[in-house]
Design a protein around this motif. Structure first.
Motif, PDB file in Angstrom:
ATOM      1  N   UNK A   1       0.333  -0.870  -0.262  1.00  0.00           N
ATOM      2  CA  UNK A   1       0.093  -0.437   0.223  1.00  0.00           C
ATOM      3  C   UNK A   1       0.921   1.276  -0.143  1.00  0.00           C
ATOM      4  N   UNK A   2       2.141   1.088   0.387  1.00  0.00           N
ATOM      5  CA  UNK A   2       2.832   2.562   1.068  1.00  0.00           C
ATOM      6  C   UNK A   2       3.277   2.731  -0.739  1.00  0.00           C
ATOM      7  N   UNK A   3       3.989   1.634  -1.661  1.00  0.00           N
ATOM      8  CA  UNK A   3       4.066   2.322  -2.312  1.00  0.00           C
ATOM      9  C   UNK A   3       2.721   2.670  -3.949  1.00  0.00           C
ATOM     10  N   UNK A   4       2.016   2.351  -3.803  1.00  0.00           N
ATOM     11  CA  UNK A   4       0.608   2.218  -4.598  1.00  0.00           C
ATOM     12  C   UNK A   4       0.459   3.952  -3.922  1.00  0.00           C
ATOM     13  N   UNK A   5       1.011   3.838  -3.121  1.00  0.00           N
ATOM     14  CA  UNK A   5       0.774   5.900  -2.694  1.00  0.00           C
ATOM     15  C   UNK A   5       1.766   6.202  -3.425  1.00  0.00           C
ATOM     16  N   UNK A   6       2.397   5.567  -3.440  1.00  0.00           N
ATOM     17  CA  UNK A   6       3.419   6.736  -4.003  1.00  0.00           C
ATOM     18  C   UNK A   6       3.692   7.051  -5.423  1.00  0.00           C
ATOM     19  N   UNK A   7       3.353   5.305  -6.269  1.00  0.00           N
ATOM     20  CA  UNK A   7       3.174   5.793  -7.451  1.00  0.00           C
ATOM     21  C   UNK A   7       1.722   6.736  -7.932  1.00  0.00           C
ATOM     22  N   UNK A   8       0.787   6.614  -6.940  1.00  0.00           N
ATOM     23  CA  UNK A   8       0.089   7.922  -7.330  1.00  0.00           C
ATOM     24  C   UNK A   8      -0.074   8.694  -7.127  1.00  0.00           C
ATOM     25  N   UNK A   9       0.788   9.301  -6.758  1.00  0.00           N
ATOM     26  CA  UNK A   9       1.541  10.319  -6.133  1.00  0.00           C
ATOM     27  C   UNK A   9       2.296  11.146  -7.084  1.00  0.00           C
ATOM     28  N   UNK A  10       3.036  10.186  -7.400  1.00  0.00           N
ATOM     29  CA  UNK A  10       4.158  10.583  -8.475  1.00  0.00           C
ATOM     30  C   UNK A  10       3.642  10.480 -10.094  1.00  0.00           C
ATOM     31  N   UNK A  11       3.211   9.945 -10.486  1.00  0.00           N
ATOM     32  CA  UNK A  11       2.696   9.467 -12.206  1.00  0.00           C
ATOM     33  C   UNK A  11       0.879  10.898 -11.748  1.00  0.00           C
ATOM     34  N   UNK A  12       0.371  11.496 -10.920  1.00  0.00           N
ATOM     35  CA  UNK A  12      -0.866  11.868 -10.927  1.00  0.00           C
ATOM     36  C   UNK A  12      -0.253  13.418 -12.206  1.00  0.00           C
ATOM     37  N   UNK A  13      -1.480  13.326 -13.532  1.00  0.00           N
ATOM     38  CA  UNK A  13      -1.046  14.044 -14.361  1.00  0.00           C
ATOM     39  C   UNK A  13       0.168  13.184 -15.429  1.00  0.00           C
ATOM     40  N   UNK A  14       0.061  12.339 -15.646  1.00  0.00           N
ATOM     41  CA  UNK A  14       0.506  11.476 -16.765  1.00  0.00           C
ATOM     42  C   UNK A  14      -0.313  10.679 -17.520  1.00  0.00           C
ATOM     43  N   UNK A  15      -0.399  10.740 -18.851  1.00  0.00           N
ATOM     44  CA  UNK A  15      -1.307  10.052 -19.299  1.00  0.00           C
ATOM     45  C   UNK A  15      -0.599   9.089 -20.264  1.00  0.00           C
ATOM     46  N   UNK A  16      -0.674   8.231 -20.015  1.00  0.00           N
ATOM     47  CA  UNK A  16       0.324   6.496 -20.145  1.00  0.00           C
ATOM     48  C   UNK A  16       0.243   6.355 -21.888  1.00  0.00           C
ATOM     49  N   UNK A  17      -1.315   6.690 -22.345  1.00  0.00           N
ATOM     50  CA  UNK A  17      -1.445   6.228 -23.449  1.00  0.00           C
ATOM     51  C   UNK A  17       0.067   7.198 -24.465  1.00  0.00           C
ATOM     52  N   UNK A  18       0.189   8.605 -23.710  1.00  0.00           N
ATOM     53  CA  UNK A  18       0.675   9.633 -24.442  1.00  0.00           C
ATOM     54  C   UNK A  18       2.064   9.241 -24.549  1.00  0.00           C
ATOM     55  N   UNK A  19       2.899   8.937 -23.674  1.00  0.00           N
ATOM     56  CA  UNK A  19       3.936   8.214 -22.933  1.00  0.00           C
ATOM     57  C   UNK A  19       4.822   6.520 -23.615  1.00  0.00           C
ATOM     58  N   UNK A  20       3.962   6.217 -24.225  1.00  0.00           N
ATOM     59  CA  UNK A  20       3.711   4.296 -24.752  1.00  0.00           C
ATOM     60  C   UNK A  20       5.488   5.273 -25.991  1.00  0.00           C
ATOM     61  N   UNK A  21       6.085   4.302 -26.039  1.00  0.00           N
ATOM     62  CA  UNK A  21       6.899   4.510 -27.000  1.00  0.00           C
ATOM     63  C   UNK A  21       6.744   3.014 -28.281  1.00  0.00           C
ATOM     64  N   UNK A  22       6.831   4.204 -28.977  1.00  0.00           N
ATOM     65  CA  UNK A  22       6.400   3.094 -30.913  1.00  0.00           C
ATOM     66  C   UNK A  22       5.093   2.514 -31.080  1.00  0.00           C
ATOM     67  N   UNK A  23       4.156   3.674 -30.517  1.00  0.00           N
ATOM     68  CA  UNK A  23       2.859   3.390 -30.209  1.00  0.00           C
ATOM     69  C   UNK A  23       2.202   2.290 -29.973  1.00  0.00           C
ATOM     70  N   UNK A  24       2.560   1.533 -28.905  1.00  0.00           N
ATOM     71  CA  UNK A  24       2.397   0.503 -28.273  1.00  0.00           C
ATOM     72  C   UNK A  24       1.242   0.268 -27.297  1.00  0.00           C
ATOM     73  N   UNK A  25      -0.010  -0.946 -27.650  1.00  0.00           N
ATOM     74  CA  UNK A  25      -0.911  -1.372 -26.479  1.00  0.00           C
ATOM     75  C   UNK A  25      -0.121  -0.579 -25.311  1.00  0.00           C
ATOM     76  N   UNK A  26      -1.230   0.116 -24.029  1.00  0.00           N
ATOM     77  CA  UNK A  26      -0.330   0.006 -23.034  1.00  0.00           C
ATOM     78  C   UNK A  26      -0.912  -1.153 -22.149  1.00  0.00           C
ATOM     79  N   UNK A  27       0.324  -1.685 -21.342  1.00  0.00           N
ATOM     80  CA  UNK A  27       0.081  -2.635 -20.650  1.00  0.00           C
ATOM     81  C   UNK A  27      -1.001  -3.050 -20.305  1.00  0.00           C
ATOM     82  N   UNK A  28      -1.447  -4.660 -20.311  1.00  0.00           N
ATOM     83  CA  UNK A  28      -3.178  -4.727 -19.713  1.00  0.00           C
ATOM     84  C   UNK A  28      -2.719  -6.285 -19.130  1.00  0.00           C
TER      85      UNK A  28
END
Length: 70
Positions: free
Chosen positions: A36-63
């Protein structure tokens, strides 16, 4: 050079195992037990980042490949 025998060998091996365990605890064990501690840290640091915009090579976002199909 002295040869370790008896209780000195046991202390040496025990110390070596203890040192390796103490070194691995903060790297392996603690993050697995406190996710849970690491999930909170990731939520704060990744806020405002659209993962589809930063995905390299027009690859599908991991699912999750084992997730249920909707």
């Amino acid at each position: 050079m002295t040869i370790l025998r008896g209780w000195r060998y046991g202390v040496f091996v025990g110390g070596l195992v203890g040192f390796i365990s103490a070194a691995l605890y903060p790297i392996v064990i603690y993050p697995m037990m406190n996710v849970d501690n690491y999930k909170k840290i990731q939520a704060v640091t990744r806020k405002g980042i659209n993962q589809e915009d930063v995905q390299p090579g027009n690859m599908k976002v991991w699912s999750d490949p084992f997730g249920r199909k909707s």
